[in-house]
Write a protein that holds these residues in place. Structure first.
Motif, PDB file in Angstrom:
ATOM      1  N   UNK A 172       0.823  -1.205   0.000  1.00 21.40           N
ATOM      2  CA  UNK A 172       0.000   0.000   0.000  1.00 21.40           C
ATOM      3  C   UNK A 172       0.862   1.262   0.000  1.00 21.40           C
ATOM      4  N   UNK A 173       1.956   1.225   0.753  1.00 16.88           N
ATOM      5  CA  UNK A 173       2.793   2.417   0.861  1.00 16.88           C
ATOM      6  C   UNK A 173       3.492   2.705  -0.471  1.00 16.88           C
ATOM      7  N   UNK A 174       3.959   1.622  -1.136  1.00 20.40           N
ATOM      8  CA  UNK A 174       4.597   1.787  -2.441  1.00 20.40           C
ATOM      9  C   UNK A 174       3.593   2.340  -3.433  1.00 20.40           C
ATOM     10  N   UNK A 193      -4.666   7.809  -0.855  1.00 16.67           N
ATOM     11  CA  UNK A 193      -4.471   6.957   0.322  1.00 16.67           C
ATOM     12  C   UNK A 193      -5.512   5.832   0.343  1.00 16.67           C
ATOM     13  N   UNK A 194      -6.781   6.203   0.125  1.00 12.95           N
ATOM     14  CA  UNK A 194      -7.842   5.194   0.200  1.00 12.95           C
ATOM     15  C   UNK A 194      -7.649   4.127  -0.869  1.00 12.95           C
ATOM     16  N   UNK A 195      -7.331   4.562  -2.097  1.00 15.45           N
ATOM     17  CA  UNK A 195      -7.209   3.572  -3.177  1.00 15.45           C
ATOM     18  C   UNK A 195      -5.962   2.707  -3.020  1.00 15.45           C
ATOM     19  N   UNK A 196      -4.955   3.211  -2.321  1.00 15.25           N
ATOM     20  CA  UNK A 196      -3.734   2.416  -2.149  1.00 15.25           C
ATOM     21  C   UNK A 196      -3.975   1.182  -1.280  1.00 15.25           C
ATOM     22  N   UNK A 218      -4.700   3.582   6.880  1.00 19.74           N
ATOM     23  CA  UNK A 218      -5.215   4.921   6.521  1.00 19.74           C
ATOM     24  C   UNK A 218      -6.057   5.499   7.660  1.00 19.74           C
ATOM     25  N   UNK A 219      -5.792   5.016   8.888  1.00 22.04           N
ATOM     26  CA  UNK A 219      -6.552   5.492  10.047  1.00 22.04           C
ATOM     27  C   UNK A 219      -5.601   6.067  11.090  1.00 22.04           C
ATOM     28  N   UNK A 220      -5.886   7.260  11.603  1.00 20.71           N
ATOM     29  CA  UNK A 220      -5.035   7.817  12.659  1.00 20.71           C
ATOM     30  C   UNK A 220      -5.162   6.999  13.952  1.00 20.71           C
ATOM     31  N   UNK A 221      -4.260   7.063  14.883  1.00 23.00           N
ATOM     32  CA  UNK A 221      -3.103   7.961  14.903  1.00 23.00           C
ATOM     33  C   UNK A 221      -1.926   7.484  14.062  1.00 23.00           C
ATOM     34  N   UNK A 222      -1.826   6.162  13.789  1.00 23.77           N
ATOM     35  CA  UNK A 222      -0.661   5.668  13.060  1.00 23.77           C
ATOM     36  C   UNK A 222      -0.753   6.074  11.580  1.00 23.77           C
ATOM     37  N   UNK A 223      -1.744   5.511  10.859  1.00 18.43           N
ATOM     38  CA  UNK A 223      -2.033   5.898   9.473  1.00 18.43           C
ATOM     39  C   UNK A 223      -0.832   6.229   8.608  1.00 18.43           C
ATOM     40  N   UNK A 224       0.069   5.249   8.444  1.00 15.27           N
ATOM     41  CA  UNK A 224       1.309   5.496   7.692  1.00 15.27           C
ATOM     42  C   UNK A 224       1.078   6.089   6.309  1.00 15.27           C
ATOM     43  N   UNK A 225       0.074   5.535   5.619  1.00 15.68           N
ATOM     44  CA  UNK A 225      -0.177   5.982   4.250  1.00 15.68           C
ATOM     45  C   UNK A 225      -0.627   7.446   4.242  1.00 15.68           C
TER      46      UNK A 225
END
Lengths: 425, 170
Positions: free
Chosen positions: A110-112, A140-143, A369-376
């Motif tokens: 997802x990140x790539x 972000x969502x589509x990844x 894609x969710x806070x708090x982490x949400x890397x993307x």
């Protein structure tokens, strides 16, 4: 030292930002030392965890994705998807989702996906009238589709730990991945943010012909992988190696965008990325052994028996648990720590391991894609130059298709299992 | 890592990392070729018993050779949300704590790993008939090289912890 204490130490070390691999290693070594178990067993298990031919699929899939990216295929792929869906309401936002579906067949991460497509698409989206935060949110969502549609690095990791077929897991992700993409595209058609933005004219046959080869080249990659595995020509790892060679041939000799310098860079980057993941896998081998020795799965299963939950209820409880954990931890760590604990439990409840694998990866992608982490969210925030909280606000509507598909695949296992059963049975 | 004011040790570390990078590229190519040969051999109807084991051997070395480079550039996967939320002084202190914990862990791995390499050196692998110690040696090598790049980790801690570039996460 009990498992509870290990988990507390692990959580504390992760929370202070210690690298995940070392945060897992330290309490594991402490456990062995305190329980007078030879520390040398840690070395054997670390080496043993990555001494697996299936695990080798991870570096090969990363090489394939990186080499494709370095050869300039991403830009060509976006032109191709613009020919396909650019004329629909939502123009480049639709292109973003469609490109993610095709890109998913090459990257498996997802990140790539967010980084690759975001860097090419967010700028033009802003020019077309979208806000930066909405452009970032769509990317972000589509990844999240990336690791659900095959190939998928999290699914390889799950398959290795759960001792499940990589091929079955890959195929199991196909329907949920496409469904998610489709629902996102339908939703984009009705969103107010896509009302007054640029829509591209329907592509002419000549335009379509110009961009079709790039689309075919990109789509051939997952085709080689899936056909190779399902027909039985390759093992998943061999298919990944063939995909890496295919990417090199396409990049170097067909697209001619892959110079020797870019190729070396792509290989180095791939080996560093896979080293990062596989080092966690290595230390998690020690941790997993400790959890097994302490009988954590058995205790959890016993507790669930007393709760008397139906398989569906159990899956709903696990969905909530995984969504919460996914919001604060990155996916590979969660897969490594929880897969060995949860797989025996779901097996006891009569839930198919492949079905659960897809659900687990799906939950963790929502966590990305969710806070708090949400890397993307951070990645697309960086690429778009938009504040984290603005991206978070604009991504909220996209939880609707994500949670809807999650609910559907939880309630209807056939949505996940239909394709692998059809092919492998 | 190199510049006009860098010490000889810093230049040596940079050279070491360059060597590791070249090795990783070579290993990537070798792994791919070995697996392709394995496919070709199978399709050609002759079985080769060393290919899978050799590919795994290369993969283990690649994994552990990548770690010191990732450490040197502060790119090991970590969750820095809470760490970055700390005030600067506390953040730097926690970064130093990371280094102390990690160095201790690597010292243990060297100490235990050397014993394990010695203990398994006489056992041979089934395909290549190579000493099994060669499959555990990368952990020791990784730990030693990770200690060598500690100055870079300290420099990163002085600069207020790790950055969050996208490549470090998958």
């Amino acid at each position: 030292m009990t498992v509870g204490m290990i988990l507390i130490v692990l959580a504390a070390l992760m929370a202070i930002g210690l690298p995940v691999s070392i945060a897992v290693l330290v309490p594991s070594l402490l456990y062995l030392f305190i329980n007078e178990i030879p520390l040398s067993s840690a070395i054997g298990r670390m080496s043993g965890s990555v001494n697996s031919f299936t695990v080798m699929a991870v570096p090969f899939f990363i090489i394939a994705g990186q080499v494709m990216n370095s050869s300039g295929l991403t830009e060509k792929l976006i032109s191709f998807t613009r020919c396909l869906v650019g004329h629909m309401r939502g123009g480049l936002a639709q292109v973003n989702v469609a490109a993610s579906i095709i890109f998913a067949g090459m990257s498996g991460s997802a990140v790539a996906d967010a980084g690759g497509l975001g860097s090419v698409l967010i700028g033009p989206m802003k020019k077309d009238g979208y806000t930066a935060s909405f452009s970032a949110a769509v990317t972000a969502a589509s990844s999240t589709i990336g690791p659900i549609i095959p190939p998928s690095i999290p699914m390889v990791i799950f398959a290795v730990i759960a001792e499940e077929s990589v091929g079955r897991l890959f195929l199991a992700g196909a329907v949920p991945g496409f469904l998610l993409g489709l629902l996102m595209m339908v939703m984009l058609r009705f969103m107010p943010q896509t009302r007054d933005v640029k829509v591209y004219p329907r592509a002419t046959i000549a335009e379509f012909r110009t961009h079709l080869p790039a689309g075919i080249l990109a789509l051939l990659m997952p085709a080689i992988i899936l056909i190779g595995i399902t027909v039985g020509i390759f093992t998943p790892t061999e298919a990944a190696a063939v995909a890496a060679v295919y990417a090199t041939i396409v990049g170097g000799f067909i697209l001619r965008g892959l110079t020797m310098q870019r190729f070396r860079g792509a290989l180095l980057q791939s080996m560093l990325l896979s080293g990062n993941v596989l080092f966690v896998v290595a230390v998690a081998g020690v941790f997993g052994w400790i959890l097994a020795r302490e009988g954590v799965s058995g205790q959890l299963a016993q507790w669930l028996i007393t709760m008397d939950l139906s398989p569906l209820m159990l899956l709903i409880v696990l969905n909530i648990l995984l969504l919460l954990i996914g919001c604060v931890l990155e996916p590979i760590s969660v897969l490594i720590v929880l897969t060995p604990v949860l797989v025996p439990v779901i097996g006891y409840a009569g839930i198919d391991t492949v079905h659960f694998g897809v659900i687990m990866v799906f939950n963790l992608m929502i966590g990305l894609v969710t806070p708090p982490m949400g890397l993307v969210l951070y990645v697309v925030g960086d690429v778009s130059g938009e504040k984290f909280e603005h991206v978070v606000k604009d991504i909220l509507p996209f939880y609707l298709p994500m949670l809807l598909v999650l609910l559907l695949i939880t309630a209807f296992p056939n949505l996940v299992l239909w394709l692998p059963d059809l092919v492998f049975n | 890592m190199t510049g006009p004011g860098t010490s000889r040790f810093a230049r040596a570390r940079a050279a070491m990392i360059r060597v590791q990078e070249h090795l990783l590229i070579l290993i990537a190519v070798a792994m791919t070729l070995v697996v392709l040969y394995q496919i070709g051999a199978r399709i050609g109807g002759f079985s080769v018993r060393w290919t899978e084991e050799f590919a795994r051997f290369l993969s283990i070395w690649a994994t552990f050779l990548a770690v010191p480079i990732l450490i040197a550039f502060g790119r090991l996967i970590n969750i820095d949300f809470f760490h970055l939320a700390l005030p600067p002084f506390l953040r730097r202190s926690v970064s130093y704590l990371h280094i102390v914990i990690s160095v201790s862990a690597f010292l243990v791995l060297i100490w235990v790993g050397l014993g394990q390499v010695q203990a398994t050196w006489r056992q041979t692998s089934p395909g290549l008939l190579w000493p099994m110690g060669l499959f555990t040696l990368p952990i020791v090598v990784c730990s030693v090289l990770s200690l060598v790049v500690v100055p870079d980790w300290i420099a990163s801690a002085r600069r207020d912890g790790h950055d969050t570039d996208m490549e470090k996460y998958l």
